[in-house]
Design an enzyme around this catalytic site. Structure first.
Site, PDB file in Angstrom:
ATOM      1  N   HIS A 340       0.849  -1.192   0.000  1.00  0.00           N
ATOM      2  CA  HIS A 340       0.000   0.000   0.000  1.00  0.00           C
ATOM      3  C   HIS A 340       0.879   1.233   0.000  1.00  0.00           C
ATOM      4  CE1 HIS A 340      -3.077   2.909   1.178  1.00  0.00           C
ATOM      5  NE2 HIS A 340      -3.952   2.019   0.734  1.00  0.00           N
ATOM      6  N   ASP A 398      -7.994  -5.119  -0.074  1.00  0.00           N
ATOM      7  CA  ASP A 398      -8.469  -5.754  -1.302  1.00  0.00           C
ATOM      8  C   ASP A 398      -8.162  -7.245  -1.365  1.00  0.00           C
ATOM      9  OD1 ASP A 398      -9.588  -3.513  -2.373  1.00  0.00           O
ATOM     10  OD2 ASP A 398      -7.716  -2.820  -3.247  1.00  0.00           O
TER      11      ASP A 398
HETATM   12  N1  ACO Z   1       4.101  -7.425  -5.278  1.00  0.00           N
HETATM   13  C1  ACO Z   1       5.444  -7.517  -5.445  1.00  0.00           C
HETATM   14  N2  ACO Z   1       6.298  -6.526  -5.193  1.00  0.00           N
HETATM   15  C2  ACO Z   1       5.784  -5.379  -4.750  1.00  0.00           C
HETATM   16  C3  ACO Z   1       4.403  -5.202  -4.541  1.00  0.00           C
HETATM   17  C4  ACO Z   1       3.544  -6.273  -4.819  1.00  0.00           C
HETATM   18  N3  ACO Z   1       2.225  -6.191  -4.634  1.00  0.00           N
HETATM   19  N4  ACO Z   1       4.166  -3.946  -4.091  1.00  0.00           N
HETATM   20  C5  ACO Z   1       5.372  -3.363  -4.023  1.00  0.00           C
HETATM   21  N5  ACO Z   1       6.349  -4.215  -4.408  1.00  0.00           N
HETATM   22  C6  ACO Z   1       7.790  -3.978  -4.398  1.00  0.00           C
HETATM   23  C7  ACO Z   1       8.239  -3.115  -5.568  1.00  0.00           C
HETATM   24  O1  ACO Z   1       8.599  -3.909  -6.666  1.00  0.00           O
HETATM   25  C8  ACO Z   1       9.404  -2.387  -4.964  1.00  0.00           C
HETATM   26  O2  ACO Z   1      10.492  -3.266  -4.938  1.00  0.00           O
HETATM   27  P1  ACO Z   1      12.002  -2.691  -5.139  1.00  0.00           P
HETATM   28  O3  ACO Z   1      12.237  -1.767  -3.979  1.00  0.00           O
HETATM   29  O4  ACO Z   1      12.866  -3.902  -5.125  1.00  0.00           O
HETATM   30  O5  ACO Z   1      11.994  -1.978  -6.463  1.00  0.00           O
HETATM   31  C9  ACO Z   1       8.983  -2.147  -3.514  1.00  0.00           C
HETATM   32  O6  ACO Z   1       8.069  -3.228  -3.215  1.00  0.00           O
HETATM   33  C10 ACO Z   1       8.284  -0.820  -3.299  1.00  0.00           C
HETATM   34  O7  ACO Z   1       7.219  -0.733  -4.218  1.00  0.00           O
HETATM   35  P2  ACO Z   1       6.546   0.611  -4.728  1.00  0.00           P
HETATM   36  O8  ACO Z   1       5.822   0.332  -6.001  1.00  0.00           O
HETATM   37  O9  ACO Z   1       7.545   1.721  -4.702  1.00  0.00           O
HETATM   38  O10 ACO Z   1       5.513   0.878  -3.564  1.00  0.00           O
HETATM   39  P3  ACO Z   1       4.324   1.868  -3.631  1.00  0.00           P
HETATM   40  O11 ACO Z   1       4.081   2.285  -2.245  1.00  0.00           O
HETATM   41  O12 ACO Z   1       4.542   2.913  -4.648  1.00  0.00           O
HETATM   42  O13 ACO Z   1       3.152   0.919  -4.193  1.00  0.00           O
HETATM   43  C11 ACO Z   1       1.117  -0.204  -4.458  1.00  0.00           C
HETATM   44  C12 ACO Z   1       1.977   0.695  -3.558  1.00  0.00           C
HETATM   45  C13 ACO Z   1       0.851   0.477  -5.815  1.00  0.00           C
HETATM   46  C14 ACO Z   1      -0.233  -0.419  -3.770  1.00  0.00           C
HETATM   47  C15 ACO Z   1       1.833  -1.546  -4.671  1.00  0.00           C
HETATM   48  O14 ACO Z   1       2.143  -2.132  -3.436  1.00  0.00           O
HETATM   49  C16 ACO Z   1       1.043  -2.517  -5.545  1.00  0.00           C
HETATM   50  O15 ACO Z   1       1.112  -2.439  -6.769  1.00  0.00           O
HETATM   51  N6  ACO Z   1       0.258  -3.458  -4.913  1.00  0.00           N
HETATM   52  C17 ACO Z   1      -0.548  -4.379  -5.663  1.00  0.00           C
HETATM   53  C18 ACO Z   1      -1.834  -3.689  -6.117  1.00  0.00           C
HETATM   54  C19 ACO Z   1      -2.809  -3.515  -4.974  1.00  0.00           C
HETATM   55  O16 ACO Z   1      -3.108  -4.440  -4.231  1.00  0.00           O
HETATM   56  N7  ACO Z   1      -3.382  -2.293  -4.870  1.00  0.00           N
HETATM   57  C20 ACO Z   1      -4.391  -2.002  -3.857  1.00  0.00           C
HETATM   58  C21 ACO Z   1      -3.972  -0.908  -2.924  1.00  0.00           C
HETATM   59  S1  ACO Z   1      -5.168  -0.781  -1.626  1.00  0.00           S
HETATM   60  C22 ACO Z   1      -6.449   0.109  -2.223  1.00  0.00           C
HETATM   61  O17 ACO Z   1      -6.367   0.792  -3.213  1.00  0.00           O
HETATM   62  C23 ACO Z   1      -7.794   0.062  -1.472  1.00  0.00           C
END
Ligand code: ACO
Length: 464
Positions: A340, A398
């Site tokens: 998140h 979610d």
């Molecule tokens: N699966 C695998 N790796 C992940 C995930 C994931 N779900 N989320 C983050 N990471 C990793 C990234 O690859 C990154 O790795 P790195 O540092 O080696 O490059 C690190 O974790 C940080 O990720 P960011 O994308 O910078 O984190 P951010 O806070 O921007 O992303 C987000 C948040 C978009 C929600 C992300 O976690 C994601 O895509 N999750 C899956 C989609 C999801 O479930 N969204 C629902 C959010 S809740 C809602 O809207 C009610």
């Protein structure tokens, strides 16, 4: 000329003075600065006032910066920018805390129903027993939509995505309910707020019924808000829907957990759209359009699709292979329902949704449901895996809400509509707060222009 709302006028003659605004919200004077930040630029220094909020980090006021220093600030995605003062919702992502009007989400989810939460969000405090009854009565007597709306709905293709239909239906409310047009008047805003809360379930259920080719089911105002919605979704003229309190409570909790989430993309869209003084139904319709995206409200749909795909490709036995793909830097696969932007410890809504997930599956005798087993195994493996632990990736709301909605019989493509239904109250509370804020202005972000400098239009004969 103001025409009274037909169903209400039929029963009560006219709209009463509504009970909203019991607690003073909006209209408050901005707090005095507590500190000063200094910006040095080109040999000059500029003092910027700093405000201390009741909770959360201090905020540097840059409103006069352009006038004084002739510079803009740059913050794509608004990751460091507070766009408004707000007293509605507070999130502490590191602590995993979510408060509506100061009340922890856990407390609200365990002790209040969704309509109490609606009252809280728009009024500033929880209703007492009389206010609760009056509010329920008010909402439940405005559930019916203008009969002409079904003809408008019938203009859509049946295979359209329900979110596209819902965006159109809510926008069309501006055309169907235009008796109140001066939204600088509190009464007009209150009428619009009640109409939106009351009619959203009817519109969502109509969009669903239309997509499956079943007749629309009229609201039953003797039921609770959530039970009425479930009946409109699942009853048919040939078969009544038996209300199950455990399932109603589960959906009601989904509504509560999604009711507001501070200045997220769709809420900021509603504020920006509404800042022009546009009709509230149009502003909420813009919020619904924003929510539709997979990075926002579409994530639970994506999570369920992911589980279905793993299941179809070998299920539990293939989880390790799938996790390896997620961790592979060369693949774009993400574990949907994990991580998140704000919550870096845990999502407090996910804990509550997990409880509800167990309750619903046990009520329906689905504990052995293969998709649920798969989700639980995936969750366990991910929570113990160094990749997810070191990046602070925990299940978000979610991850579980899709499984619960599926168990309730809600089809995957309706998940975001359910989210929109729940979030409507948050959007209108935020819209009201903006309209009544003395600092309120039309939103007008600036830019870092990187295009051509001034040039002359060449004659067409010499253009390349
Ligand atoms: N699966 C695998 N790796 C992940 C995930 C994931 N779900 N989320 C983050 N990471 C990793 C990234 O690859 C990154 O790795 P790195 O540092 O080696 O490059 C690190 O974790 C940080 O990720 P960011 O994308 O910078 O984190 P951010 O806070 O921007 O992303 C987000 C948040 C978009 C929600 C992300 O976690 C994601 O895509 N999750 C899956 C989609 C999801 O479930 N969204 C629902 C959010 S809740 C809602 O809207 C009610």
């Amino acid at each position: 000329m103001r025409r009274p709302d037909p169903p209400f006028a039929h029963r009560y003659g006219t709209w009463p003075a509504l009970a909203l605004g019991r607690v003073s919200i909006g209209g408050s004077k901005m707090a005095e600065p507590t500190k000063t930040a200094t910006l040095s630029l080109d040999g000059k220094s500029y003092d910027l006032p700093v405000y201390s909020p009741t909770l959360g980090p201090d905020v540097v006021d840059i409103r006069k910066l352009y006038d004084q220093a002739d510079v803009f600030t740059f913050d794509p995605g608004f990751t460091s920018t507070a766009a408004c003062e707000s007293a509605i919702t507070f999130i502490d992502g590191d602590k995993g805390e979510l408060l509506y009007r100061g009340y922890p989400i856990e407390d609200l989810a365990n002790n209040c129903d969704f309509l109490e939460v609606c009252f809280l969000l728009i009024n500033g405090d929880l209703p007492n027993a009389t206010e609760k009854k009056d509010f329920e009565n008010m909402v439940m007597h405005h559930t019916m939509v203008h009969e002409q709306m079904q003809f408008f709905l019938r203009g859509f293709r049946r295979d359209a995505h329900p979110m596209s239909v819902l965006t159109g239906l809510v926008g069309a409310m501006a055309a169907f309910y235009h008796d109140e047009i001066d939204y600088s008047e509190p009464h007009a805003r209150e009428v619009a707020q009640i109409r939106l809360i009351a009619k959203m379930p009817t519109l969502v259920a109509m969009a669903y019924k239309y997509s499956v080719g079943q007749p629309f089911i009229y609201p039953d105002n003797s039921l609770s808000y959530t039970a009425n919605f479930m009946r409109m979704m699942f009853a048919t003229p040939c078969e009544e829907y038996k209300v199950n309190p455990v399932l109603v409570r589960a959906l009601d909790r989904i509504f509560t957990l999604h009711a507001d989430h501070e200045q997220n993309a769709s809420t900021s869209t509603v504020r920006l759209c509404g800042s022009s003084g546009t009709n509230p139904f149009a502003a909420i319709s813009a919020g619904i359009a924003c929510l539709w995206g997979p990075a926002h409200g579409g994530a639970n749909e994506a999570c369920l699709q992911m589980l279905n795909e793993i299941q179809a490709n070998g299920g539990v036995d293939k989880i390790h292979e799938f996790i390896a793909q997620v961790k592979d830097k060369n693949s774009s696969v993400r574990l949907m329902g994990f991580g998140h932007r704000v919550y870096k410890n845990f999502d407090p809504r996910a804990k509550l949704m997990r409880e509800t997930c167990y309750e619903v599956l046990s009520e329906l005798g689905l504990q052995d449901d293969p998709l649920f087993k798969l989700a639980m195994t995936l969750e366990k493996i991910a929570l113990e895996d160094e990749y997810f632990v070191s990046r602070k990736l925990y299940p978000n709301v979610d991850f579980y809400s899709g499984i619960v909605q599926r168990a309730l019989g809600i089809p995957t493509e309706m998940f975001t509509c359910i989210f929109a239904l729940a979030r409507t109250v948050g959007w209108i509370a935020q819209w009201e707060e903006m309209i009544t804020d003395p600092e309120y202005k039309i939103g007008r972000p600036r830019q870092l222009y990187v295009g051509e400098t001034t040039r002359k239009v060449p004659n067409i004969s010499v253009r390349k």
